[in-house]
Motif scaffolding. Structure first.
Motif: not given
Length: 511
Positions: A340-360
């Motif tokens: 999920h972190i890789s997916k957020a980085v690939k999409l360049g979606d900062l909001k999704k990256f932040t939520s993924t880091i918080t979740k895991y």
């Protein structure tokens, strides 16, 4: 076998352990047979000084540990194997049997059946101490028994009062190098599980002292083990700079050390370099660690940790792991957060990256990768800027700020400037009117980048080929040497196989 609570010098008879007529086998014979067979293999090292027999014996440790390492078995083994005059017998029974004392019926008759190579003859001829190799191996079995039984404090006391002063500091045999490395591993594991951080510095000083001794003796296996354990100790304490200085001062590992030790060493080097922002070097080390590690069930935990670190390093270098990376056998579940972190980085979606880091977050902290993963925020923003630059010829900083969920236009301007400086995008920033204008993208094949990448791949393949040639084992030419018996030929064939059983990776706490 029955035993009553009493002092170590008192006796308690065990019936049905040996029969005078030999018609009845002793109670623990079935479970002891494999241990005795392993000791017979080690005894060949005592007679021939050939360490290959110790390699073969250590490959059986995992099987003995799983099936035969019980209190009753070890009690009978020590009682029968060690003569009453042995100074090691009392200390071993103290930790195995909780200060019970057991006497096996006709133990002297059973002991007389063992090979003479099990013992050493003293100059006075009055005592028969157990040989150094077998004695050290039995102490290793006791370490494993105490560890698996959850008796961590007893294991630490056993290491401090018996193993270190009476084995590691006493014996000076080159045939013990492989066993000594194992002993040191479980000494450190016991200290770690007690979680007494005040002992870290004392333990490190003790390991450093023995590291100097191992270097002078050319005990390469123990030296490699101690270097890896010292690095592990530094990283556990958060002393990354000290670990880096230590690596720079010690000589690299020699080619004759076992692959699991090399894998650990490269893993810790990768971790140190990743923390110090040297991602290209860290990537080389983690690839080497994964390649050197035995791909067995025992090493699955290590491979999971190594692949997690490899994923983060690739992302920090600007690469995205392929989808097949996250579907490796036995690793699908453990790599879900990193997918999920890789997916957020690939999409360049900062909001999704932040939520993924918080979740895991808790899992990343347990993996000791949280601080490194947080650094990926700038990579996510750069990826988002690159996607925007490919989509829009001209776009305002305000729109970039809204699309990437940044705090302010100043932050967006700063990140765009960094992306231009790092070569992520080709664009110009109009600071007065607050917009960026992308330049025409140059053809990559007009530059030297493809040639450099191809050259890097060629160097990697050549290096891999050279290392493989050096690591190859060739059977001896039978025409030049004398003929070997079938057993020796069989053992030689085993040594040509994977030595993954000689691995303590499963005890590192990664699983």
């Amino acid at each position: 076998m029955t035993s009553d609570k009493m002092e170590i010098d008192s006796h308690n008879e065990v019936n049905n352990v040996g029969d005078v007529k030999g018609a009845v086998k002793y109670a623990e014979e079935e479970t002891m047979e494999e241990i005795i067979d392993t000791l017979k293999v080690i005894a060949k090292t005592t007679a021939t000084l050939d360490p290959r027999y110790v390699w073969r014996a250590l490959k059986e440790v995992s099987h003995i540990r799983k099936n035969h390492l019980k209190q009753e078995t070890l009690t009978v083994l020590v009682t029968v194997l060690y003569p009453e005059s042995s100074e090691y017998k009392k200390s071993l029974l103290k930790y195995i049997n909780d200060k019970h004392k057991s006497v096996v019926t006709h133990e002297e008759e059973i002991r007389a059946k063992y090979p003479a190579t099990f013992y050493e003859i003293t100059p006075d001829g009055r005592s028969l101490p157990v040989s150094a190799e077998i004695n050290s191996f039995v102490h290793l079995l006791v370490q494993l028994y105490l560890l698996d039984s959850g008796k961590i404090q007893e294991l630490n006391d056993f290491n401090t009062k018996v193993v270190v002063p009476r084995l590691l500091s006493f014996y000076n045999h080159r045939s013990l190098d492989l066993i000594n490395a194992k002993l040191w591993f479980y000494i450190v594991m016991a200290r770690e599980r007690l979680e007494n951080r005040q002992d870290n510095a004392l333990l490190r000083n003790e390991m450093t002292k023995f590291l100097k001794t191992a270097s002078l003796k050319h005990d390469n296996e123990t030296r490699a083990m101690l270097i890896s354990l010292i690095l592990r100790n530094f990283l556990a304490s958060g002393e990354v700079e000290a670990a880096s200085d230590f690596v720079n001062k010690v000589d690299p590992l020699t080619p004759d050390v076992s692959s699991p030790l090399e894998a650990r060493f490269f893993f810790y080097l990768s971790k140190i370099n990743a923390i110090q922002l040297d991602y290209s070097t860290a990537n080389e080390y983690i690839i080497a660690a994964i390649r050197k590690a035995p791909h067995t069930k025992n090493s699955l935990g290590f491979l999971q940790q190594a692949n997690k670190l490899s994923c983060v390093i690739q992302l920090l270098m600007g690469d995205i792991p392929e989808l097949s990376f996250f579907h490796q056998e036995g690793m699908e579940h453990s790599l879900i957060p990193y997918y999920h972190i890789s997916k957020a980085v690939k999409l360049g979606d900062l909001k999704k990256f932040t939520s993924t880091i918080t979740k895991y977050k808790q899992q990343l902290i347990n993996d000791d990768n949280y601080q490194i993963c947080v650094r990926l925020r700038s990579n996510v923003i750069k990826t988002g800027i690159r996607i925007i630059s490919l989509t829009y010829k001209k776009i305002s900083l305000k729109d970039i700020c809204m699309k990437l969920h940044l705090e302010s236009e100043q932050t967006a301007e700063y990140m765009v400037s960094r992306a231009i400086r790092d070569g992520v995008i080709e664009a110009k920033v109009n600071h007065e009117e607050g917009y960026i204008e992308t330049s025409e993208v140059n053809n990559t094949y007009d530059t030297k980048d493809p040639q450099n990448v191809f050259d890097e791949r060629i160097r990697f393949v050549n290096k891999l080929h050279d290392e493989s040639v050096v690591a190859m084992r060739y059977p001896e030419d039978k025409k030049k040497g004398s003929k070997k018996n079938d057993e020796d030929e069989f053992m030689e064939g085993e040594l040509l196989d994977d030595l993954s059983d000689f691995s303590d990776i499963d005890d590192l706490g990664f699983l």
